[in-house]
Design an enzyme around this catalytic site. Structure first.
Site, mmCIF file in Angstrom:
data_model
loop_
_atom_site.group_PDB
_atom_site.id
_atom_site.type_symbol
_atom_site.label_atom_id
_atom_site.label_comp_id
_atom_site.label_asym_id
_atom_site.label_seq_id
_atom_site.Cartn_x
_atom_site.Cartn_y
_atom_site.Cartn_z
ATOM 1 N N VAL A 8 -22.445 -92.698 -160.326
ATOM 2 C CA VAL A 8 -21.720 -93.437 -161.085
ATOM 3 C C VAL A 8 -20.094 -93.511 -160.695
ATOM 4 C CG1 VAL A 8 -20.791 -93.658 -163.553
ATOM 5 C CG2 VAL A 8 -23.161 -92.474 -163.190
ATOM 6 N N CYS A 9 -19.751 -94.707 -160.460
ATOM 7 C CA CYS A 9 -18.376 -94.743 -159.814
ATOM 8 C C CYS A 9 -17.278 -94.095 -160.700
ATOM 9 C CB CYS A 9 -17.856 -96.170 -159.556
ATOM 10 S SG CYS A 9 -16.367 -96.423 -159.242
ATOM 11 N N ILE A 10 -16.496 -93.253 -160.387
ATOM 12 C CA ILE A 10 -15.470 -92.530 -161.212
ATOM 13 C C ILE A 10 -14.463 -93.290 -161.769
ATOM 14 C CG2 ILE A 10 -14.190 -91.816 -159.188
ATOM 15 C CD1 ILE A 10 -13.762 -89.020 -161.041
#
Lengths: 97, 124, 119
Positions: free
Chosen positions: C77-79
């Site tokens: 998941v892209c932070i």
């Protein structure tokens, strides 16, 4: 290069725009709402026939079925997810979003 | 970086207008990160994507971050290949003078040919 | 072949999550390896563990957990995208991991194909 199009041509320009960028021989695959482009005798049939002169065209069968599209433009091949994978095996992918 | 011997050709495609949705902004964030990886990066502006480069954008009133200037500064990140689709520009009544940065204006067929040379194409 | 997958839209709201899952299953059936699934834009909502769809509907969150646990595919998941949308460690599906776009860059570089689903 495999081009995938997932938007209805009636609501988004991805179909008409991508057509300008296709190289001869590039396969085109319609998925999700993109499959409305291949319904026979619609506003985009003529444009699709132009593409079919130089490019193989596919539509994802499960997406056609889900949308009740039974009659598709002649020359367009309906494929399963397995066929989608086979196209990806042979080509780099350009997903027009 | 573990894969620094591999250089891939990666093209980012901006096809949406800048503020109505977040796609172009988050696309730009991705371009900036990728720029640090010494890959062969290019960015193509097609359809409403060309609006991201329009001069005179002032986002103060909508309280969103403006980012046209960041596109203008991409060469500082070694992203120098910016391509604009000529038809998309013309359709919108714009010319090169309306853009915040020097770009290469190409025909759709020329950009299409560049696309086929890529290892990865990411539409935003 | 090694394949990376990028999902850019949220579950149920868009078919992207479904197409990505079906594609991943079909690709593995044909002997390909899915290297990772990376969630970006509203796609980060795919990693929420609190999905509770009606019983007669597919459970998209459980599909990702299945791919992760059974097929050992990392769910990334892209932070930056996740923080904007309130997707934090506490709400992540089992084996979801919050990570950076640098990891996505590695996915784009090291795989034979990058498949992108969404808007």
């Amino acid at each position: 290069m495999l081009h995938t199009i997932n938007k209805s041509p009636f609501g988004n320009s991805s179909f008409e725009t991508s057509a300008r960028f296709l190289q001869p021989g590039d396969p085109v695959l319609f998925i999700e709402d993109g499959v409305y482009a291949v319904q026979a005798n619609n506003k985009f049939s003529a444009a699709l026939n132009e593409i079919l002169k130089n490019n193989p065209v596919y539509a994802l069968g499960p997406d056609l079925n889900a949308r009740g599209i039974a009659e598709i433009t002649a020359g367009v091949k309906s494929i399963e997810y397995e066929g989608f994978v086979e196209l990806v095996e042979e080509h780099q992918v350009n997903s027009w979003l | 970086m573990e894969d620094d011997e591999i250089v891939k050709k990666i093209m980012h495609v901006m096809r949406k207008a800048p503020h109505g949705t977040i796609y172009t902004y988050e696309g730009l964030e991705m371009v900036l990160i990728m720029a640090a990886y010494d890959q062969d990066i290019s960015v193509a502006f097609i359809d409403d994507g060309v609006y991201a480069l329009k001069i005179g954008q002032n986002t103060e009133g909508i309280e969103m971050k403006g980012f046209a200037k960041t596109f203008g500064a991409l060469d500082g990140y070694d992203v120098e290949k910016l391509y604009v689709d000529q038809i998309s520009l013309e359709e919108r009544g714009l010319t090169e003078d309306d853009l915040v940065v020097d770009v290469e204006i190409l025909s759709s067929a020329e950009i299409g040919k560049l696309m086929t040379e890529q290892d990865v194409v990411v539409h935003h | 072949m090694d394949i990376g997958i990028l999902v850019k839209e949220g579950p149920y709201n868009h078919q992207a999550s479904d197409t990505a899952y079906k594609f991943a299953k079909a690709a593995m059936k044909k002997g390909h390896r899915i290297d990772a699934v990376f969630f970006y834009n509203d796609g980060v909502n795919n990693a929420s563990k609190d999905m509770d769809p009606p019983q007669d509907d597919r459970h998209i969150g459980n599909r990702w957990v299945e791919l992760c646990q059974k097929d050992k595919i990392p769910m990334m998941v892209c932070i930056a995208a996740a923080k904007r949308r309130g997707i934090v460690d506490d709400v992540l599906i089992d084996c979801g991991e919050i990570t950076g776009l640098g990891n996505f860059t590695d996915i784009a570089i090291r795989n034979d194909r990058l498949m992108i689903f969404g808007d």
